[in-house]
Design an enzyme around this catalytic site. Sequence first.
Site, mmCIF file in Angstrom:
data_model
loop_
_atom_site.group_PDB
_atom_site.id
_atom_site.type_symbol
_atom_site.label_atom_id
_atom_site.label_comp_id
_atom_site.label_asym_id
_atom_site.label_seq_id
_atom_site.Cartn_x
_atom_site.Cartn_y
_atom_site.Cartn_z
ATOM 1 N N HIS A 1 -52.811 123.812 23.867
ATOM 2 C CA HIS A 1 -51.893 122.798 24.397
ATOM 3 C C HIS A 1 -51.317 121.921 23.281
ATOM 4 C CE1 HIS A 1 -53.558 123.814 28.363
ATOM 5 N NE2 HIS A 1 -54.748 123.734 27.787
ATOM 6 N N SER B 1 -30.109 117.320 3.937
ATOM 7 C CA SER B 1 -29.214 116.616 4.848
ATOM 8 C C SER B 1 -28.024 116.074 4.070
ATOM 9 C CB SER B 1 -29.964 115.461 5.523
ATOM 10 O OG SER B 1 -29.055 114.575 6.144
ATOM 11 N N LYS C 1 -34.603 114.478 3.389
ATOM 12 C CA LYS C 1 -34.832 115.555 4.354
ATOM 13 C C LYS C 1 -34.959 116.917 3.677
ATOM 14 C CE LYS C 1 -34.611 115.457 8.295
ATOM 15 N NZ LYS C 1 -33.387 115.426 9.086
ATOM 16 N N GLU D 1 -35.457 127.677 12.135
ATOM 17 C CA GLU D 1 -34.744 127.265 13.344
ATOM 18 C C GLU D 1 -33.719 128.309 13.770
ATOM 19 O OE1 GLU D 1 -35.129 122.449 12.539
ATOM 20 O OE2 GLU D 1 -33.209 123.456 12.214
#
Length: 462
Positions: A160, A281, A287, A294
Amino acid sequence: MTKSANTMWGGRFAAGPDAIMEAINASIGYDRRLAPQDIAGSRAHAAMLAATGIITDNDASAIREGLLTVLSEIETGVFPFSTALEDIHMNVEARLRDLIGEPAGRLHTARSRNDQVAVDFRLWVRDQCDQADEALAALQSALLGQAEAGADWVMPGFTHLQTAQPVTWGHHMLAYVEMFARDRSRFADARRRMNTSPLGAAALAGTSFPIDRQMTADALGFDRPMSNSLDAVADRDFALEFLASASICAMHLSRLAEELVIWSSAQFRFVKMSDKWSTGSSIMPQKRNPDAAELIRAKIGRIFGANVALMTVMKGLPLTYSKDMQEDKEQTFDAADNLMLALAAMTGMAADMTAERENLKAAASGGFSTATDLADWLVRELGLPFREAHHVTGSLVAMAEGKNCDLPDLTLADMQTVHGGIRADVFDVLGVENSVASRTSFGGTAPSQVRAQVAHWKEVLK
């Protein structure tokens, strides 16, 4: 046709129904990818026609040489593809006729575009199964390298997405090695089942010519000819099985990509992705975005979609061939392309990523991850029924939460207020290294088991 008469067709197709029919009917824009398979099938067919006396050896020789010229033109980018000729089969045959004249017209004896496209597409999908297997083996090797390096690196295991029990980095990497092994077995199984030849089924009923279907099957690497001409023309199970296998494989890739996205975040800091597979970024200099992971996660939807799309195309078709089946290729081509791209990207990421060992260990040590070890100790050492041990452990977890500490930080006196039989040696099982070392059951997370599995997979992947 006047402009007003064209309005119903829309701006793009203002030329009228002829242009629309050509646009919807032509497949050469994408089925040109089948050129190598189409020419291989035609060469095998021509050789068989000559061997059975259906065409002369001279015609077969001219066809063979002409087809090699056509293939060379396609490979060098000078072949004159024509939308008016609809598909790769007619384009190749028309060019062959330009090159060798009348013998080209004999090539289509005892076959149809129905069995021709079936064999071309089957050959192409078979090649994709082989390429997927090779790419998956490379990904397994990259993961195996991570597993070997981190066989005893402790990290939290999750259920979980909550800390459950300590495991090892190597054990976690090997889980994906196992998953991708099943994917390889699915592609291999699909390949075995699809390895029968539809060539010679002709339009749907076979042919009256004395062809030798086993000869063409052998020439193209098939095990045997398909036994029913109707099924040979109508079947697209081979593409569906490839897409089903690709979809399951893609799902595994997406799960791993999701973990890499989570693990590389500032909140987890479990892994550091190399600059090769990350981007920055435009406005936030701190970043490091896991874009490759992704994009893998997103591209998987295209593979799932292709599987559903082809199932939908095939679900309502009576035997044998319907033009609907022309829609089988674009979906499969796109799925195969994206699967191979995702596999290559994931292999690169798996090979280059760096596990942050200290962060992994720190995370493993929190969240009461050794609670199950404590319960097991109470059963093993004090003879408590597991349900009672579970209750005692839960009480100790509540105590630790109240004191804002972890289980190993409780004193023996604290523990004995919950159960007087607890002894000092309980602390031997509360360290995360001790926890993982104790999981020596086959397939467990103990470093000894991980190293044994690494050795096994090294042998398998030789």
